[in-house]
Design an enzyme around this catalytic site. Structure first.
Site, PDB file in Angstrom:
ATOM      1  N   SER A  93       0.799  -1.223   0.000  1.00  0.00           N
ATOM      2  CA  SER A  93       0.000   0.000   0.000  1.00  0.00           C
ATOM      3  C   SER A  93       0.836   1.280   0.000  1.00  0.00           C
ATOM      4  O   SER A  93       0.350   2.336  -0.377  1.00  0.00           O
ATOM      5  CB  SER A  93      -0.968   0.016   1.188  1.00  0.00           C
ATOM      6  OG  SER A  93      -0.269   0.237   2.396  1.00  0.00           O
TER       7      SER A  93
ATOM      8  N   LYS B 279       0.488   4.623   6.686  1.00  0.00           N
ATOM      9  CA  LYS B 279       0.024   5.467   5.585  1.00  0.00           C
ATOM     10  C   LYS B 279       0.706   6.830   5.700  1.00  0.00           C
ATOM     11  O   LYS B 279       1.352   7.149   6.686  1.00  0.00           O
ATOM     12  CB  LYS B 279      -1.493   5.688   5.633  1.00  0.00           C
ATOM     13  CG  LYS B 279      -2.347   4.428   5.665  1.00  0.00           C
ATOM     14  CD  LYS B 279      -2.299   3.636   4.390  1.00  0.00           C
ATOM     15  CE  LYS B 279      -3.120   2.343   4.511  1.00  0.00           C
ATOM     16  NZ  LYS B 279      -2.783   1.377   3.479  1.00  0.00           N
TER      17      LYS B 279
END
Length: 198
Positions: free
Chosen positions: A55, A105
């Protein structure tokens, strides 16, 4: 063997036992102190983390091992551009993710900012961002939303393969574990992970 010799031998054996017990006790004390220090460092200062998915590619790759520091956020709040590790918010826990199953993230906006995705660009406060660190432009649109105070909007650098705020919403700042700052494995890519100024 005389009585004096027997006493000396007995004293020598007793002294050896005492020295051995003293050495064992000193080693136990050292071990206990080391464990306490490790717990304190991991809880309040820094900890290692492993990247389990793509990701955050190309910034981070599957299998990368990072140092996540926890000290700087005692002095200032997380800011856009920081790559953070966090506990999954309630929205993800309701989907079956465990609280200890940390995510990683990049922060793109914080409380009071507006975020939108349109025509392959990320807009923060109606300004398109130049994101040369992402894998490719997002293939989706997101209507403009305002990030509530005390929350963050986070996205993966692999925008089209990331379970992030554009899917599940805002991240409470209290869920932030720390700031990813250094990759220590694999050896050929060892080095600091610089935050991008957004």
């Amino acid at each position: 063997m005389t009585i004096d010799q027997e006493k000396k031998q007995s004293n020598s054996v007793s002294s050896q036992k005492n020295n051995a017990l003293k050495a064992v006790w000193e080693n136990v004390q050292i071990l206990v102190i080391a464990v306490i220090l490790a717990v304190i460092i991991r809880t309040f200062i820094a900890e290692p983390r492993y990247i389990p998915s793509e990701s955050m590619y190309p910034t981070l790759e599957t299998g990368d091992r990072l140092v996540v520091e926890k000290v700087s956020y005692y002095f200032h709040p997380p800011k856009p551009g920081d790559i953070i590790v966090f506990e999954p918010p309630m929205q993800l826990q309701l989907q079956g993710y465990k609280k200890e199953q940390a995510f990683i993230k990049r922060i793109v906006a914080r409380g009071g900012d507006t975020v939108a995705v349109k025509d392959g660009n990320l807009y923060v406060n109606n300004q398109p961002l130049n994101e040369d660190y992402i894998l490719e432009s997002p293939h989706y649109n997101l209507q403009s939303v305002e990030v509530p105070n005390g929350y963050l909007f986070v996205m993966g650098d692999n925008r089209n393969n990331s379970n992030d705020s554009h899917v599940w919403g805002f991240l409470p700042e209290k869920n932030v574990i720390g700031h990813a700052i250094f990759r220590f494995f694999p050896w050929q890519r060892i080095g600091s992970i610089l935050s991008t100024i957004i």
